[in-house]
Scaffold this motif. Structure first.
Motif, short mmCIF file in Angstrom:
data_model
loop_
_atom_site.label_atom_id
_atom_site.label_comp_id
_atom_site.label_asym_id
_atom_site.label_seq_id
_atom_site.Cartn_x
_atom_site.Cartn_y
_atom_site.Cartn_z
N ARG A 1 -8.57 53.70 -37.49
CA ARG A 1 -8.62 52.72 -36.41
C ARG A 1 -10.07 52.33 -36.17
O ARG A 1 -11.00 53.09 -36.44
CB ARG A 1 -7.97 53.25 -35.14
N LEU A 2 -10.26 51.13 -35.67
CA LEU A 2 -11.59 50.58 -35.38
C LEU A 2 -12.20 51.26 -34.16
O LEU A 2 -11.52 51.47 -33.16
CB LEU A 2 -11.49 49.07 -35.14
N GLU A 3 -13.47 51.58 -34.26
CA GLU A 3 -14.28 52.04 -33.13
C GLU A 3 -15.40 51.02 -32.98
O GLU A 3 -16.37 51.03 -33.73
CB GLU A 3 -14.86 53.44 -33.40
N ALA A 4 -15.27 50.12 -32.03
CA ALA A 4 -16.19 48.98 -31.92
C ALA A 4 -17.51 49.32 -31.23
O ALA A 4 -18.46 48.56 -31.33
CB ALA A 4 -15.50 47.83 -31.19
N GLU A 5 -17.59 50.45 -30.56
CA GLU A 5 -18.80 50.81 -29.80
C GLU A 5 -20.09 50.69 -30.63
O GLU A 5 -21.07 50.12 -30.15
CB GLU A 5 -18.66 52.23 -29.24
N PRO A 6 -20.14 51.19 -31.87
CA PRO A 6 -21.39 51.07 -32.64
C PRO A 6 -21.81 49.63 -32.92
O PRO A 6 -22.97 49.37 -33.23
CB PRO A 6 -21.10 51.81 -33.94
N LEU A 7 -20.88 48.69 -32.82
CA LEU A 7 -21.22 47.28 -33.04
C LEU A 7 -22.11 46.72 -31.93
O LEU A 7 -22.74 45.69 -32.11
CB LEU A 7 -19.95 46.44 -33.19
N LEU A 8 -22.18 47.43 -30.80
CA LEU A 8 -23.07 46.99 -29.72
C LEU A 8 -24.54 47.01 -30.18
O LEU A 8 -25.32 46.15 -29.77
CB LEU A 8 -22.89 47.86 -28.48
N GLU A 9 -24.90 47.97 -31.02
CA GLU A 9 -26.25 48.01 -31.57
C GLU A 9 -26.54 46.73 -32.35
O GLU A 9 -27.60 46.12 -32.21
CB GLU A 9 -26.41 49.22 -32.49
N LEU A 10 -25.58 46.32 -33.14
CA LEU A 10 -25.71 45.09 -33.92
C LEU A 10 -25.80 43.87 -33.00
O LEU A 10 -26.62 42.99 -33.20
CB LEU A 10 -24.52 44.95 -34.87
N LYS A 11 -24.96 43.86 -31.97
CA LYS A 11 -24.96 42.74 -31.03
C LYS A 11 -26.31 42.60 -30.34
O LYS A 11 -26.85 41.50 -30.21
CB LYS A 11 -23.86 42.92 -30.00
N ARG A 12 -26.90 43.74 -29.91
CA ARG A 12 -28.21 43.70 -29.26
C ARG A 12 -29.28 43.18 -30.22
O ARG A 12 -30.13 42.38 -29.85
CB ARG A 12 -28.59 45.08 -28.74
N TRP A 13 -29.23 43.62 -31.45
CA TRP A 13 -30.22 43.20 -32.45
C TRP A 13 -30.10 41.70 -32.72
O TRP A 13 -31.09 40.99 -32.76
CB TRP A 13 -30.01 44.00 -33.73
N LEU A 14 -28.86 41.22 -32.87
CA LEU A 14 -28.64 39.80 -33.13
C LEU A 14 -29.00 38.94 -31.93
O LEU A 14 -29.47 37.82 -32.09
CB LEU A 14 -27.20 39.55 -33.55
N SER A 15 -28.80 39.45 -30.71
CA SER A 15 -29.09 38.64 -29.53
C SER A 15 -30.59 38.34 -29.43
O SER A 15 -30.97 37.28 -28.95
CB SER A 15 -28.59 39.31 -28.26
N TYR A 16 -31.43 39.27 -29.89
CA TYR A 16 -32.87 39.00 -29.91
C TYR A 16 -33.15 37.79 -30.78
O TYR A 16 -33.88 36.89 -30.38
CB TYR A 16 -33.64 40.22 -30.43
N TYR A 17 -32.58 37.74 -31.98
CA TYR A 17 -32.83 36.63 -32.89
C TYR A 17 -32.15 35.36 -32.44
O TYR A 17 -32.63 34.26 -32.71
CB TYR A 17 -32.44 37.02 -34.33
#
Length: 127
Positions: A72-88
């Motif tokens: 099953r998907l655990e989406a919590e680690p994708l928040l790190e990616l979201k924060r990184w992408l939001s900067y750019y």
């Protein structure tokens, strides 16, 4: 003493298109590896390796149901990616806003920021 295997991070895990597709498949429901592997032109062993990388990154969790392992998907680690992408995202928004201000201010002053280049025929050019 054996060296522990290095865990994969979220960025490494999603770098592969197959793993991104697996994550899409798991976004709504838990699936066994047999079902997941049925969607790819590769062996079940190859799909299991992709699932292991996703699990090492914390993006999928597995649980045993009888003799079957379900993922099953655990989406919590994708928040790190979201924060990184939001900067750019903010970076590019700022750049595009600056370009917009430049173009609009030049237009207000009667200029043309993108004046056409004069084309010169090399055959008619005096050397």
């Amino acid at each position: 003493m054996p060296i522990p295997s290095q865990k994969h991070d979220v960025f490494q895990a999603i770098a592969d298109p197959t793993r991104r597709q697996v994550l899409k498949m798991l976004h709504e429901q838990e699936l066994p590896v047999t079902v997941i592997s049925g969607h790819f032109p590769m062996s079940r062993t190859a799909v299991s390796k992709h699932l292991r990388i996703l699990a090492d990154a914390g993006l999928v969790k597995e649980r045993k149901v009888g003799r079957e392992t379900r993922y099953r998907l655990e989406a919590e680690p994708l928040l790190e990616l979201k924060r990184w992408l939001s900067y750019y995202e903010r970076y590019w928004e700022n750049k595009l806003n600056a370009l917009k201000r430049f173009v609009e201010s030049d237009d207000e002053n009667g200029g043309n920021a993108f004046s056409p280049l004069e084309l010169v025929d090399p055959a008619k050019q005096d050397s």
